[in-house]
Design an enzyme around this catalytic site. Structure first.
Site, mmCIF file in Angstrom:
data_model
loop_
_atom_site.group_PDB
_atom_site.id
_atom_site.type_symbol
_atom_site.label_atom_id
_atom_site.label_comp_id
_atom_site.label_asym_id
_atom_site.label_seq_id
_atom_site.Cartn_x
_atom_site.Cartn_y
_atom_site.Cartn_z
ATOM 1 N N CYS A 1 59.088 -18.012 65.044
ATOM 2 C CA CYS A 1 58.619 -16.704 65.540
ATOM 3 C C CYS A 1 58.143 -16.829 66.980
ATOM 4 C CB CYS A 1 57.508 -16.179 64.640
ATOM 5 S SG CYS A 1 56.850 -14.586 65.191
ATOM 6 N N CYS B 1 55.054 -14.754 67.798
ATOM 7 C CA CYS B 1 53.795 -15.324 67.297
ATOM 8 C C CYS B 1 53.349 -16.503 68.150
ATOM 9 C CB CYS B 1 53.956 -15.836 65.867
ATOM 10 S SG CYS B 1 54.904 -14.776 64.785
ATOM 11 N N ASP B 2 54.276 -17.377 68.502
ATOM 12 C CA ASP B 2 53.885 -18.672 69.051
ATOM 13 C C ASP B 2 54.273 -18.900 70.511
ATOM 14 O OD1 ASP B 2 52.891 -19.360 66.550
ATOM 15 O OD2 ASP B 2 54.822 -20.142 65.874
#
Ligand code: NAP
Length: 338
Positions: A144, A147-148
């Protein structure tokens, strides 16, 4: 004495959607039960966030929080209001009867008036050596980018994205905000992605495409505090030649699979296997008294915050459905105006 449990609300799944549904249902005195899953290589109680190191985009955590810590806090909050939790998988559900009948891998049978399905979706992984270990330990492998990707770990490095669909294009483009260079690795010589997304990726000067290439191994180096990604061992699908490509991060973007197999065709699904939500932005499914929340019905946003939001919605809808007849008058309850 029958050992069949009789419940008002059963919640299946233990990511942000499941726990949020539990918090709301418990505070509405519905005494919910959560089946959080038994745990396997690819899915553990807590869901996909258990594979996420730092969550920096969930409001309320100004300095970030790890995915596992966050899910533990969600669970504790649900338990604080009396939610009962079973570390078991739901393996079968019968939606042709009232109350609904649920069976678990531990042989438990539960009858439920209302059911909230929050079983999520699994990111697909390559399944190559090194990948799972580094994904679990925050060693530079993720599924992701949103997300990261913004984490300091990935800044100003050469990052690799694997996949040829819209997700891979989107992730590669997004990562150019942080990376010095993005290698887009695809197993064929043409993208599956929409033309507009593919063109956008191809036109980005920071993105270099590696066609006809598959990843064979994620190579790591030992550093203080654990292992960190160092390179990918890749193979050319035409010649079979293998080589090592140094990278500072790997983002696997080869699709997701919603966890809907156990429904056995009893709920309307979209072509891609996700639960079809009704019109009007609600969480009720086509089956009265059965609600769906989180990634199991969302192939678009896939965020912890959106999953938590729909978990709340599912619990409120379940509560309302029960209050307006529930299994005594399911069709009537189904059409309760909002
Ligand atoms: P997808 O369209 O199924 O694409 C998956 C890609 O991963 C394909 O290129 C596939 O290769 C590759 N792949 C699959 N398994 C692999 C493996 N084991 N090793 C290497 N490569 C592998 O999935 P997606 O990109 O996540 O998109 C899912 C849906 O969401 C699509 O309908 C997409 O249009 C939509 N979406 C839209 C947007 C947007 O519009 N902004 C953004 C993201 C997603 P092959 O091509 O060789 O099969």
């Amino acid at each position: 004495m029958s050992d069949v449990m009789r419940e008002k609300v059963v919640i299946i799944g233990s990511g942000p959607a499941g726990w949020t549904a539990a918090i709301y249902a418990a505070r509405a005195n519905l005494d919910p039960v959560v089946f959080e899953g038994a745990g396997s290589r690819t899915m553990i109680p807590g869901g996909q966030l258990m594979f996420t190191t730092d969550v920096e985009n969930y409001p309320g955590f100004p300095t970030g929080v790890t995915g596992p810590e966050m899910m533990m806090a969600f669970k504790q909050q649900a338990e604080r209001f009396g939610t009962r939790v079973f570390t078991e998988d739901v393996v079968k559900i019968d939606l042709s009867v009232y109350p609904r009948r649920i069976e678990t891998n531990m042989g438990k049978t539960v009858e439920a008036d209302a059911v909230i399905i929050a079983t999520g979706a699994n990111a697909k992984w390559l399944g190559v050596p090194g990948e799972e270990h580094l994904a679990r330990t925050g060693g530079g492998v993720s599924a992701c980018a949103v997300c990261d990707g913004a984490l300091p770990f990935f800044r100003e490095k050469t990052l690799a994205v694997v996949g040829g669909g819209d997700s891979a294009m989107e992730e590669a483009i997004y990562l150019t905000n942080f990376a010095s260079k993005v290698l887009l690795i695809h197993r064929r010589d043409e993208f599956r992605a929409s033309k507009i997304m593919a063109d956008r990726a191809l036109a980005n000067p920071k993105i270099e495409v590696m066609w006809n290439t598959v990843v064979k191994e994620v190579v790591s180096a030992e550093v203080v505090g654990g292992d960190e990604i160092r390179a990918l061992r890749v193979a050319d699908t035409e010649t079979g030649d293998e080589r090592e490509v140094p990278v500072g991060g790997l983002f696997v973007a080869i699709g997701h699979k919603p966890n809907t197999d156990f429904l056995d065709g009893q709920i309307d699904l979209r072509e891609n296997g996700y639960i079809e939500p009704p019109a009007g932005g609600r969480t009720a499914t086509n089956v009265p008294g059965v609600f769906a929340a989180g990634d199991v019905t969302d192939d678009y946003y896939r965020q912890a915050i959106t999953a938590a939001g729909t978990g709340c919605m599912a619990a409120l809808e379940a509560e309302r459905w029960l209050a307006h007849g529930g299994i005594e008058a399911p069709e009537q309850a189904e059409v309760v105006p909002g």
